[in-house]
Design a protein around this motif. Sequence first.
Motif, PDB file in Angstrom:
ATOM      1  N   SER A  97       0.823  -1.198   0.000  1.00  0.00           N
ATOM      2  CA  SER A  97       0.000   0.000   0.000  1.00  0.00           C
ATOM      3  C   SER A  97       0.859   1.250   0.000  1.00  0.00           C
ATOM      4  O   SER A  97       1.838   1.353   0.742  1.00  0.00           O
ATOM      5  N   LEU A  98       0.499   2.200  -0.824  1.00  0.00           N
ATOM      6  CA  LEU A  98       1.229   3.459  -0.879  1.00  0.00           C
ATOM      7  C   LEU A  98       0.500   4.577  -0.136  1.00  0.00           C
ATOM      8  O   LEU A  98       0.816   5.738  -0.313  1.00  0.00           O
ATOM      9  N   SER A  99      -0.468   4.228   0.700  1.00  0.00           N
ATOM     10  CA  SER A  99      -1.255   5.265   1.365  1.00  0.00           C
ATOM     11  C   SER A  99      -0.391   6.175   2.233  1.00  0.00           C
ATOM     12  O   SER A  99      -0.626   7.385   2.291  1.00  0.00           O
ATOM     13  N   LYS A 100       0.620   5.632   2.919  1.00  0.00           N
ATOM     14  CA  LYS A 100       1.496   6.470   3.741  1.00  0.00           C
ATOM     15  C   LYS A 100       2.281   7.435   2.858  1.00  0.00           C
ATOM     16  O   LYS A 100       2.446   8.602   3.191  1.00  0.00           O
ATOM     17  N   LYS A 101       2.768   6.973   1.725  1.00  0.00           N
ATOM     18  CA  LYS A 101       3.517   7.835   0.808  1.00  0.00           C
ATOM     19  C   LYS A 101       2.613   8.914   0.215  1.00  0.00           C
ATOM     20  O   LYS A 101       3.034  10.050   0.043  1.00  0.00           O
ATOM     21  N   LYS A 102       1.367   8.556  -0.110  1.00  0.00           N
ATOM     22  CA  LYS A 102       0.426   9.570  -0.610  1.00  0.00           C
ATOM     23  C   LYS A 102       0.186  10.627   0.452  1.00  0.00           C
ATOM     24  O   LYS A 102       0.158  11.817   0.156  1.00  0.00           O
ATOM     25  N   TYR A 103       0.027  10.201   1.699  1.00  0.00           N
ATOM     26  CA  TYR A 103      -0.176  11.143   2.798  1.00  0.00           C
ATOM     27  C   TYR A 103       1.019  12.092   2.893  1.00  0.00           C
ATOM     28  O   TYR A 103       0.846  13.314   3.022  1.00  0.00           O
ATOM     29  N   GLU A 104       2.236  11.542   2.812  1.00  0.00           N
ATOM     30  CA  GLU A 104       3.435  12.370   2.885  1.00  0.00           C
ATOM     31  C   GLU A 104       3.502  13.353   1.718  1.00  0.00           C
ATOM     32  O   GLU A 104       3.899  14.497   1.883  1.00  0.00           O
ATOM     33  N   LEU A 105       3.108  12.899   0.536  1.00  0.00           N
ATOM     34  CA  LEU A 105       3.115  13.776  -0.634  1.00  0.00           C
ATOM     35  C   LEU A 105       2.178  14.965  -0.434  1.00  0.00           C
ATOM     36  O   LEU A 105       2.548  16.110  -0.685  1.00  0.00           O
ATOM     37  N   TYR A 106       0.985  14.707   0.065  1.00  0.00           N
ATOM     38  CA  TYR A 106      -0.010  15.769   0.202  1.00  0.00           C
ATOM     39  C   TYR A 106       0.153  16.621   1.453  1.00  0.00           C
ATOM     40  O   TYR A 106      -0.477  17.663   1.562  1.00  0.00           O
ATOM     41  N   THR A 107       1.010  16.206   2.373  1.00  0.00           N
ATOM     42  CA  THR A 107       1.232  17.012   3.575  1.00  0.00           C
ATOM     43  C   THR A 107       2.622  17.645   3.600  1.00  0.00           C
ATOM     44  O   THR A 107       2.984  18.278   4.587  1.00  0.00           O
ATOM     45  N   SER A 108       3.376  17.503   2.531  1.00  0.00           N
ATOM     46  CA  SER A 108       4.733  18.048   2.467  1.00  0.00           C
ATOM     47  C   SER A 108       4.722  19.558   2.279  1.00  0.00           C
ATOM     48  O   SER A 108       3.835  20.106   1.627  1.00  0.00           O
ATOM     49  N   ASP A 109       5.737  20.215   2.844  1.00  0.00           N
ATOM     50  CA  ASP A 109       5.942  21.643   2.629  1.00  0.00           C
ATOM     51  C   ASP A 109       6.799  21.883   1.388  1.00  0.00           C
ATOM     52  O   ASP A 109       6.622  22.868   0.681  1.00  0.00           O
ATOM     53  N   LYS A 110       7.752  20.979   1.169  1.00  0.00           N
ATOM     54  CA  LYS A 110       8.687  21.096   0.051  1.00  0.00           C
ATOM     55  C   LYS A 110       8.834  19.732  -0.610  1.00  0.00           C
ATOM     56  O   LYS A 110       8.891  18.716   0.072  1.00  0.00           O
ATOM     57  N   ILE A 111       8.923  19.736  -1.930  1.00  0.00           N
ATOM     58  CA  ILE A 111       9.167  18.508  -2.683  1.00  0.00           C
ATOM     59  C   ILE A 111      10.343  18.783  -3.612  1.00  0.00           C
ATOM     60  O   ILE A 111      10.319  19.742  -4.382  1.00  0.00           O
TER      61      ILE A 111
END
Length: 115
Positions: free
Chosen positions: A42-56
């Motif tokens: 599952s990539l749900s944790k990674k999706k969460y990190e993507l959408y809650t990041s300040d910088k990418i």
Amino acid sequence: MKILVMRPSSEGRKLANILNNIGILSWHISLFDFLPSTTSISLSKKKYELYTSDKIIIFSKKSVYYTNLYLNKNNLHWPLSPDYYTIGKGTALVLKKYIKKKFYFQKMKKIVNLY
């Protein structure tokens, strides 16, 4: 002069061939390749990190391509809230196709805006 091209396979082979064809001896060795994931993790944790990041920070055109492929397949969009940074102008131009906001890339040891 001899050049060792260390890009991922398809692009690296193409570049080495171009260099060899114009008389510059070059070899290609790929330390890694980019492929779509076939795992069932599952990539749900990674999706969460993507959408809650300040910088990418994005390091390659292929990472933009495969991230966009994943987002489209799952009816998702690139998040608009974080600041985006890319390593290189080529990666910035590829990212510009998908993100309609200001982001940053490094140009000759300084960071510039791309609109």
